[in-house]
Design an enzyme around this catalytic site. Structure first.
Site, PDB file in Angstrom:
ATOM      1  CE1 TYR A 163      48.676   8.929  84.676  1.00 55.01           C
ATOM      2  CE2 TYR A 163      47.679   9.169  82.497  1.00 55.01           C
ATOM      3  CZ  TYR A 163      48.797   8.985  83.294  1.00 55.01           C
ATOM      4  OH  TYR A 163      50.041   8.847  82.713  1.00 55.01           O
ATOM      5  CG  ASP A 202      49.620   7.689  88.351  1.00 56.53           C
ATOM      6  OD1 ASP A 202      50.212   8.407  89.189  1.00 56.53           O
ATOM      7  OD2 ASP A 202      50.146   7.332  87.283  1.00 56.53           O
TER       8      ASP A 202
END
Length: 352
Positions: A163, A202
């Protein structure tokens, strides 16, 4: 003999041409298909096709609070998708959610929670496949105190679930973001000295104008600054000997709205199909021939402001499980650091 060889070559050529035609048709279909704009998770998952028998199924999903997502359809989605491995981002968990997912289904569960502040960031990986080793963070750096990275070593590749930090409102964290990117490039390069890498998560960047609905008005927005885009380009280029590939864009170079993985909650972004492509599977170039497909599950919106993405990676010898001789005895990572915990058995931490 010559005639037989010629016939085989002609058959192979025809097969290759057929495969190319099928791939081109799939690309045209993806570009042309209508993009859903539902705001709650599906109740019927019959659109999820069975996994090819010769592939590993890897999923990446920013859940934007795993606790909240679990009340809005995440568990039903996970059951329907049934991946071999799922990488989660933005769990916002302060400690492992031990009873969320059955260990009969995913016996190897790993959590990396933020030490910087509670209810923030965080990653997790659930796997049916036993990894050889597991590592939390980027190694000897103070950049990852927010639980942003988990690395699993499998037989023929590393899986890095990540992330990436957002540059923030008014780009207040842009400098930190760029330092993170540099550290990640070094980290991936080090891993690639022994095995190729699947870098999933992400990644908080829309690499090209095609990767967001409104590029002209977002040139100084976090995730689309030229600094972040150039940094991602550098990650893909590597040092010249270790190029990496954005698998979705490689397979679907013209996909626009069908490629979006994030729709903010403001201004009815989902309803208006105003999205960004922020979630990726990036692979070291030696793995590219094993990439069978990448799918954006754009029907699966509502548990989070992101949708999941799926990578079908063709299996190779050694991917189904960690060889027993290579698997070290388990360490109780939870006792060593409450921000990270290994819920599986038989895993060890990689050396930093």
């Amino acid at each position: 003999m010559v005639a037989t060889k010629r016939r085989i070559e002609e058959e192979d050529s025809g097969l290759a041409a057929g495969q190319d035609a099928a791939e081109s048709a799939a690309k045209r279909t993806l570009v042309a298909q209508p993009v859903p704009n539902n705001t709650t998770m599906p109740t019927d998952y019959s659109f999820i096709a069975p996994k090819p028998a010769d592939c590993l199924k890897l999923v990446s999903y920013n859940v934007n609070s795993l606790s909240a997502a679990s009340k809005k359809g995440f568990k039903e989605y996970l059951s329907a998708e049934d991946p071999d491995v799922i990488c989660l981002q933005e769990t916002k968990a302060n400690q492992p959610m031990a009873f969320l997912v059955s260990k009969k289904t995913f016996p190897f569960q790993y959590w990396h929670c933020s030490k910087a502040k509670k209810g923030y960031s965080g990653t997790a990986v659930f796997s049916k496949v036993k990894p050889i080793q597991v590592k939390y963070g980027l190694g000897p750096t103070d950049l990852d105190n927010e639980g942003r990275t988990i690395t699993l070593e499998f037989g023929t590749f590393y899986l890095v679930g990540c992330y990436v930090p957002n540059a923030g409102e008014k780009l207040v964290r842009l400098d930190r973001r760029l330092k993170w990117d540099a550290a990640m490039r070094e980290y991936l390069t080090e891993l690639e000295k022994s095995k190729p890498v699947v870098y999933a998560g992400d990644l908080n960047v829309a690499h090209h104008p095609i990767d967001l609905a409104r590029p002209d008005t977002n040139k100084r927005s976090a995730g689309f600054t030229i600094e972040e885009r150039d940094s991602f380009t550098s990650l893909l280029k590597g040092d010249g000997t270790n190029e990496r590939v954005d698998t979705f864009r490689h397979l679907y170079p013209d996909a626009k709205a069908a490629a979006y993985t994030y729709f903010g909650y403001r201004a009815n972004a989902r309803g208006n199909r105003v999205g960004w492509r922020l979630d990726y599977f990036v692979v070291s170039s030696p793995l590219l021939p094993r990439v069978a497909d990448v799918i954006v599950r754009n029907q699966c919106y509502g548990a989070s402001d992101h949708v999941p993405i799926v990578l079908y990676l063709k299996k190779a010898a050694g991917d189904d499980s960690a060889p027993a001789s290579e698997t070290a005895p388990a360490k109780d990572a939870a006792k060593a650091d409450s921000s990270k915990a290994a819920e599986g058995e038989g895993e060890d931490e990689l050396s930093a």
